[in-house]
Design a protein around this motif. Structure first.
Motif, PDB file in Angstrom:
ATOM      1  N   GLU A 108       0.826  -1.212   0.000  1.00  0.00           N
ATOM      2  CA  GLU A 108       0.000   0.000   0.000  1.00  0.00           C
ATOM      3  C   GLU A 108       0.862   1.265   0.000  1.00  0.00           C
ATOM      4  N   TYR A 109       1.754   1.341  -0.972  1.00  0.00           N
ATOM      5  CA  TYR A 109       2.695   2.456  -1.034  1.00  0.00           C
ATOM      6  C   TYR A 109       2.015   3.764  -1.443  1.00  0.00           C
ATOM      7  N   ASP A 110       1.018   3.694  -2.311  1.00  0.00           N
ATOM      8  CA  ASP A 110       0.305   4.913  -2.720  1.00  0.00           C
ATOM      9  C   ASP A 110      -0.358   5.570  -1.510  1.00  0.00           C
ATOM     10  N   TRP A 111      -1.096   4.779  -0.766  1.00  0.00           N
ATOM     11  CA  TRP A 111      -1.760   5.272   0.456  1.00  0.00           C
ATOM     12  C   TRP A 111      -0.727   5.801   1.449  1.00  0.00           C
ATOM     13  N   PHE A 112       0.344   5.064   1.635  1.00  0.00           N
ATOM     14  CA  PHE A 112       1.419   5.445   2.551  1.00  0.00           C
ATOM     15  C   PHE A 112       2.008   6.799   2.149  1.00  0.00           C
ATOM     16  N   SER A 113       2.223   6.996   0.856  1.00  0.00           N
ATOM     17  CA  SER A 113       2.784   8.247   0.350  1.00  0.00           C
ATOM     18  C   SER A 113       1.862   9.426   0.634  1.00  0.00           C
ATOM     19  N   VAL A 114       0.569   9.253   0.381  1.00  0.00           N
ATOM     20  CA  VAL A 114      -0.399  10.328   0.638  1.00  0.00           C
ATOM     21  C   VAL A 114      -0.443  10.671   2.123  1.00  0.00           C
ATOM     22  N   MET A 115      -0.430   9.655   2.967  1.00  0.00           N
ATOM     23  CA  MET A 115      -0.485   9.886   4.412  1.00  0.00           C
ATOM     24  C   MET A 115       0.730  10.680   4.893  1.00  0.00           C
ATOM     25  N   LEU A 116       1.913  10.323   4.407  1.00  0.00           N
ATOM     26  CA  LEU A 116       3.120  11.039   4.830  1.00  0.00           C
ATOM     27  C   LEU A 116       3.132  12.468   4.294  1.00  0.00           C
ATOM     28  N   ASP A 117       2.686  12.650   3.060  1.00  0.00           N
ATOM     29  CA  ASP A 117       2.626  14.000   2.496  1.00  0.00           C
ATOM     30  C   ASP A 117       1.671  14.881   3.300  1.00  0.00           C
ATOM     31  N   ALA A 118       0.526  14.317   3.681  1.00  0.00           N
ATOM     32  CA  ALA A 118      -0.492  15.102   4.384  1.00  0.00           C
ATOM     33  C   ALA A 118      -0.105  15.385   5.832  1.00  0.00           C
ATOM     34  N   MET A 119       0.469  14.401   6.502  1.00  0.00           N
ATOM     35  CA  MET A 119       0.806  14.546   7.917  1.00  0.00           C
ATOM     36  C   MET A 119       2.168  15.196   8.140  1.00  0.00           C
ATOM     37  N   GLY A 120       3.016  15.139   7.111  1.00  0.00           N
ATOM     38  CA  GLY A 120       4.408  15.515   7.291  1.00  0.00           C
ATOM     39  C   GLY A 120       5.204  14.272   7.649  1.00  0.00           C
ATOM     40  N   GLN A 121       6.459  14.230   7.245  1.00  0.00           N
ATOM     41  CA  GLN A 121       7.264  13.024   7.417  1.00  0.00           C
ATOM     42  C   GLN A 121       7.327  12.545   8.863  1.00  0.00           C
ATOM     43  N   ASP A 122       7.693  13.414   9.781  1.00  0.00           N
ATOM     44  CA  ASP A 122       7.895  12.985  11.166  1.00  0.00           C
ATOM     45  C   ASP A 122       6.599  12.493  11.802  1.00  0.00           C
ATOM     46  N   LYS A 123       5.539  13.293  11.699  1.00  0.00           N
ATOM     47  CA  LYS A 123       4.259  12.896  12.291  1.00  0.00           C
ATOM     48  C   LYS A 123       3.676  11.686  11.573  1.00  0.00           C
ATOM     49  N   GLY A 124       3.851  11.657  10.250  1.00  0.00           N
ATOM     50  CA  GLY A 124       3.323  10.541   9.478  1.00  0.00           C
ATOM     51  C   GLY A 124       3.978   9.224   9.839  1.00  0.00           C
ATOM     52  N   LEU A 125       5.301   9.229   9.940  1.00  0.00           N
ATOM     53  CA  LEU A 125       6.013   8.003  10.305  1.00  0.00           C
ATOM     54  C   LEU A 125       5.694   7.585  11.734  1.00  0.00           C
TER      55      LEU A 125
END
Length: 359
Positions: free
Chosen positions: A195-212
């Motif tokens: 689920e890399y597409d979903w993962f990418s959107v989540m990190l973009d929206a949350m920001g790298q640190d918060k997303g990870l």
């Protein structure tokens, strides 16, 4: 449609070798689009159709399904009978490899490639595609096309959170991504292994640190990871394997729901959408016909035709069939080819490490 970014390093090496092919012919394609942009609508339309009539055909490489793509081509040929279509259908990766292999051999057969986000980015980086901003993009949602015109989405695969209605009753249905960290959902959710597409959107929206940080917390919820297929995961959920399917493909969920299955879904922010996009090739041998097809597929007529198939067209104001309209209750955050494509290996490595997926 799922992106298959495996072999990224190999593909990147091939594309770096293609950069020397940045052709003078690319300027010719761009000049055509530039000239068209100066014409009034009626003259522009006539110039495109006259040029397409002389060319007589165009070649498309696509990853659209073998069931639906012929319907799209038939509709276009009915609208413009003086242009014949020649289509190669494959996976996103195979369509890309075919075009790049032909370019290395000095053969430029393809006019348009229609496929997934990573491939759109790689085409641009390899200088195989060129920018084209169709006037029809004015009616398309934010984030669905490249500002320079290197890709233009014409349809979307919505990514939702699905749940089994026999296992999850109203008081316990999550309302947002943060809710999924509640201990009561531990061991009750499944997620796909790609689920890399979903993962990418989540990190973009949350920001790298918060997303990870969020993803690491989610991984502690003992997710079931049965494989890459969203359809299979939904079927397993319906069989009682889990109560919630994360990153489920909305169209399939709606289809199961319409068939009477005990399933429903929620749309959370960010609402990830996987775009299927068009890219005009820099050395398109039939540039007018390629522009004609691109404009058609993005137009009110073309988008309504897609919805009728049904495909999930994205032009504003298009009515989707039946309950598929429910998937358009919120605006999409489209997978960004520039963000995902430029960081594919890193995103895959992060996803695999966090969720314990073996490559």
């Amino acid at each position: 449609m799922k992106t298959r970014p495996y072999g990224f390093i190999v593909l990147l090496s091939i594309f770096l070798g293609l950069n020397f092919l940045a052709p003078c012919f690319a300027a010719t394609v761009q000049e055509i689009a530039k000239k068209l942009s100066t014409l009034p609508p009626d003259q522009r339309k006539k110039a495109i159709e006259d040029g397409a009539r002389q060319e007589g055909q165009f070649v498309l490489y696509t990853s659209m399904s073998v069931q639906d793509n012929p319907k799209v081509m038939a509709a276009f040929e009915k609208a413009y009978p003086f242009v014949k279509t020649d289509v190669y259908r494959g996976t996103p990766r195979s369509a890309l490899l075919k075009a790049s292999t032909e370019a290395r051999a000095g053969r430029y057969a393809v006019d348009i490639i229609g496929t997934a986000p990573v491939e759109m980015w790689q085409l641009k980086q390899a200088k195989l595609s060129t920018g084209y901003l169709s006037p029809e993009l004015q009616a398309m949602p934010k984030g669905s096309y490249d500002p320079e015109g290197y890709w233009s989405a014409f349809e979307v695969t919505p990514i939702v959170v699905a749940f089994q209605t026999k296992l999850l009753k109203a008081p316990d249905i999550p309302n947002n991504y943060q809710d999924l960290l509640n201990p009561k959902y531990k061991g009750k959710m499944n997620l796909g292994t790609e689920e890399y597409d979903w993962f990418s959107v989540m990190l973009d929206a949350m920001g790298q640190d918060k997303g990870l940080a969020y993803m690491r917390a989610l991984a502690k919820q003992d997710l079931h990871l049965p494989g890459p297929s969203s359809r299979m995961r939904v079927q397993l959920m319906l069989a009682g394997e889990s109560a919630i399917a994360l990153a489920a493909r909305g169209r399939r969920v709606v289809e199961f729901k319409e068939q009477g299955a005990p399933i429903d879904f929620r749309i959370f922010d960010p609402y990830a959408g996987e775009p299927n996009s068009l890219a005009l090739m820099a050395r398109a041998p039939h540039p007018h016909a390629a522009i004609l097809f691109t404009d058609y597929l993005l137009s009110q007529t073309g988008q309504a035709m897609l919805a009728e198939i049904p495909r999930l067209s994205i032009r504003k104001g298009i009515k989707q069939k039946g309950r598929l309209q429910d998937l358009f209750a919120k605006d999409f955050t489209f997978v960004n080819p520039a963000s995902y494509g430029a960081n594919t290996k890193q995103l895959i490595d992060q996803f695999n490490q966090i969720f314990g997926v073996r490559p």
